[in-house]
Design a protein around this motif. Structure first.
Motif, mmCIF file in Angstrom:
data_model
loop_
_atom_site.group_PDB
_atom_site.id
_atom_site.type_symbol
_atom_site.label_atom_id
_atom_site.label_comp_id
_atom_site.label_asym_id
_atom_site.label_seq_id
_atom_site.Cartn_x
_atom_site.Cartn_y
_atom_site.Cartn_z
ATOM 1 N N VAL A 33 43.356 58.803 -41.083
ATOM 2 C CA VAL A 33 44.699 58.294 -40.797
ATOM 3 C C VAL A 33 44.718 57.585 -39.448
ATOM 4 C CG1 VAL A 33 47.105 58.939 -40.401
ATOM 5 C CG2 VAL A 33 45.799 60.048 -42.227
ATOM 6 N N ALA A 34 43.977 58.130 -38.474
ATOM 7 C CA ALA A 34 43.907 57.481 -37.166
ATOM 8 C C ALA A 34 43.308 56.078 -37.282
ATOM 9 C CB ALA A 34 43.077 58.339 -36.205
ATOM 10 N N ASN A 39 44.096 50.090 -37.628
ATOM 11 C CA ASN A 39 43.941 48.805 -38.326
ATOM 12 C C ASN A 39 45.289 48.161 -38.652
ATOM 13 O OD1 ASN A 39 41.149 49.031 -38.283
ATOM 14 N ND2 ASN A 39 41.068 50.080 -40.263
ATOM 15 N N TYR A 40 46.273 49.011 -38.915
ATOM 16 C CA TYR A 40 47.613 48.516 -39.270
ATOM 17 C C TYR A 40 48.616 49.117 -38.288
ATOM 18 C CZ TYR A 40 45.265 47.201 -43.599
ATOM 19 O OH TYR A 40 44.394 46.666 -44.510
ATOM 20 N N ARG A 41 49.019 48.323 -37.324
ATOM 21 C CA ARG A 41 49.885 48.817 -36.250
ATOM 22 C C ARG A 41 51.360 48.906 -36.654
ATOM 23 N NH1 ARG A 41 47.155 48.797 -31.350
ATOM 24 N NH2 ARG A 41 44.931 49.023 -31.831
ATOM 25 N N GLY A 42 51.711 48.268 -37.787
ATOM 26 C CA GLY A 42 53.094 48.367 -38.254
ATOM 27 C C GLY A 42 53.847 47.055 -38.276
ATOM 28 N N THR A 43 53.199 45.970 -37.851
ATOM 29 C CA THR A 43 53.888 44.675 -37.775
ATOM 30 C C THR A 43 53.006 43.581 -38.367
ATOM 31 O OG1 THR A 43 54.999 45.363 -35.741
ATOM 32 C CG2 THR A 43 55.022 43.022 -36.254
ATOM 33 N N ASN A 150 51.271 47.952 -43.468
ATOM 34 C CA ASN A 150 51.942 48.030 -42.170
ATOM 35 C C ASN A 150 53.260 48.792 -42.269
ATOM 36 O OD1 ASN A 150 50.582 46.571 -39.825
ATOM 37 N ND2 ASN A 150 50.331 45.079 -41.466
ATOM 38 N N ALA A 151 53.946 48.672 -43.395
ATOM 39 C CA ALA A 151 55.183 49.427 -43.588
ATOM 40 C C ALA A 151 54.896 50.920 -43.702
ATOM 41 C CB ALA A 151 55.901 48.933 -44.851
ATOM 42 N N ILE A 152 53.803 51.272 -44.388
ATOM 43 C CA ILE A 152 53.391 52.679 -44.470
ATOM 44 C C ILE A 152 53.070 53.211 -43.081
ATOM 45 C CG2 ILE A 152 51.640 54.262 -45.366
ATOM 46 C CD1 ILE A 152 51.436 52.439 -47.833
ATOM 47 N N SER A 153 52.366 52.393 -42.294
ATOM 48 C CA SER A 153 52.035 52.790 -40.931
ATOM 49 C C SER A 153 53.296 53.026 -40.111
ATOM 50 C CB SER A 153 51.170 51.712 -40.275
ATOM 51 O OG SER A 153 50.977 51.979 -38.905
ATOM 52 N N VAL A 165 55.683 50.315 -31.980
ATOM 53 C CA VAL A 165 56.033 49.341 -30.945
ATOM 54 C C VAL A 165 57.194 48.486 -31.447
ATOM 55 C CG1 VAL A 165 55.223 47.373 -29.600
ATOM 56 C CG2 VAL A 165 53.690 49.305 -30.045
ATOM 57 N N ASP A 166 58.263 48.412 -30.661
ATOM 58 C CA ASP A 166 59.482 47.744 -31.103
ATOM 59 C C ASP A 166 59.740 46.489 -30.283
ATOM 60 O OD1 ASP A 166 61.904 47.262 -32.388
ATOM 61 O OD2 ASP A 166 63.030 48.351 -30.856
ATOM 62 N N ASN A 167 59.840 45.350 -30.973
ATOM 63 C CA ASN A 167 60.245 44.100 -30.336
ATOM 64 C C ASN A 167 61.030 43.286 -31.353
ATOM 65 O OD1 ASN A 167 60.579 42.096 -28.471
ATOM 66 N ND2 ASN A 167 58.510 41.274 -28.651
ATOM 67 N N ALA A 168 62.148 43.876 -31.817
ATOM 68 C CA ALA A 168 62.934 43.270 -32.890
ATOM 69 C C ALA A 168 63.493 41.909 -32.514
ATOM 70 C CB ALA A 168 64.071 44.213 -33.287
ATOM 71 N N TRP A 169 63.614 41.611 -31.226
ATOM 72 C CA TRP A 169 64.104 40.305 -30.801
ATOM 73 C C TRP A 169 63.165 39.197 -31.269
ATOM 74 C CZ3 TRP A 169 68.587 38.524 -29.243
ATOM 75 C CH2 TRP A 169 68.664 37.295 -28.599
#
Length: 297
Positions: A33-34, A39-43, A150-153, A165-169
């Motif tokens: 999982v790590a 590999n997939y940070r979420g974005t 990435n959505a699963i991550s 990590v959030d940068n919705a702007w």
């Protein structure tokens, strides 16, 4: 629903919530999982030319959408209770708003539900026009298959209480992209279609009546209403727990700052919604309904 039943459901939700957190935190200790999270940070990267930032029109669109959906859920829940309406509305061609065709009689809450839905659809149509003419569609429409891992991550990071990590702007994370896409392009059209199917305007016989059974449409409509409720709860929770001031500024003040402007506008919007919630009563709805028809009861 009885008080004991409510308490039971609350207990079940809390236990499930804690269980999800514990399982997610355990999963993050596994080497496989790590590696996946590395590999997939979420974005997922946006297409070239994608706009940066949230325009002002998206803020008032967001407010109107919240306002109409809140009242639609409220009246929809009242309608599903199947209690006898306190008044009935019959459309006519003598009111301020003129209609054609045979008169339709319905409960006052059903009339208000359809009226709010009509305004919601108009607002949604304007939203679609602005979405595609300004390029904002690129921020909520998946353009790569990488959006799914990435959505699963991102979901695993949220569930383990270690926010992605959030940068919705600049760019939503992939879980947000999928959630917004489903809400705008799947749930909303389903709500509109099934709502039209359940309205008095739908033919009571013929192939259209047979092709789209009323029972299936009613269940789908109720499921979509439940989906909107869950989406709103999750959305508001994450907005307030992942940097409330910045998120509210992006959503309501069209800037990426941490001032109190966005929070102030949100407070006013929330106050108007609370007032509207309590004003959905027969003595308030009857005078409005009389502008377009006859009210009895």
């Amino acid at each position: 629903m009885k008080r004991k039943q409510v308490a039971g459901w609350v207990a079940v939700v809390l236990v499930a919530f804690v269980a999800v957190i514990l399982v997610a935190q355990w999963l993050r200790t596994l080497p496989e999982v790590a590696v996946f999270l590395s590999n997939y940070r979420g974005t997922t990267p946006l297409p070239d030319g994608a706009p940066v930032g949230l325009p002002a029109w998206l803020g008032w669109q967001h407010y109107l959408n919240m306002f109409f959906i809140l009242l639609a859920i409220r009246t929809g829940w009242i309608i599903r209770s199947k209690k006898r309406p306190p008044a009935f509305w019959t459309r006519s061609d003598k009111g301020l708003l003129r209609y054609t065709g045979p008169a339709q009689r319905m409960g006052i809450y059903h009339w208000f539900h359809l009226s709010i839905d009509f305004l919601w659809v108009i607002n949604g149509a304007l939203f679609m026009v602005l979405l595609f003419t300004t390029g904002q569609w690129m921020r909520i429409v998946p353009t790569s298959w990488d959006v799914f891992p990435n959505a699963i991550s991102a979901a695993l990071q949220y569930a383990s209480l270690r926010w992605p990590v959030d940068n919705a702007w600049v760019n939503y994370n992939s879980l947000q992209v999928l959630a917004y896409f489903v809400t705008v392009f799947i749930a909303a059209p389903l709500a509109i279609f099934t709502g039209v199917r359940l309205s008095p305007a739908w033919p009571k016989q013929g192939w259209l009546h047979r092709a789209f059974p009323e029972t299936l449409s009613r269940r789908t409509h109720a499921f979509v209403m439940f989906y909107f409720f869950v989406f709103i709860v999750a959305h508001v929770t994450l907005v307030l727990t992942t940097g409330a001031l910045r998120n509210l500024n992006m959503m309501f003040a069209a800037n990426d700052g941490t001032s109190w402007w966005g929070a102030g506008i949100f407070a006013l919007a929330l106050a108007s919604m609370v007032v509207a919630w309590f004003l959905v009563k027969p003595r308030v709805l009857k005078p409005i309904a009389k502008l377009s028809g006859k009210v009895q009861g």
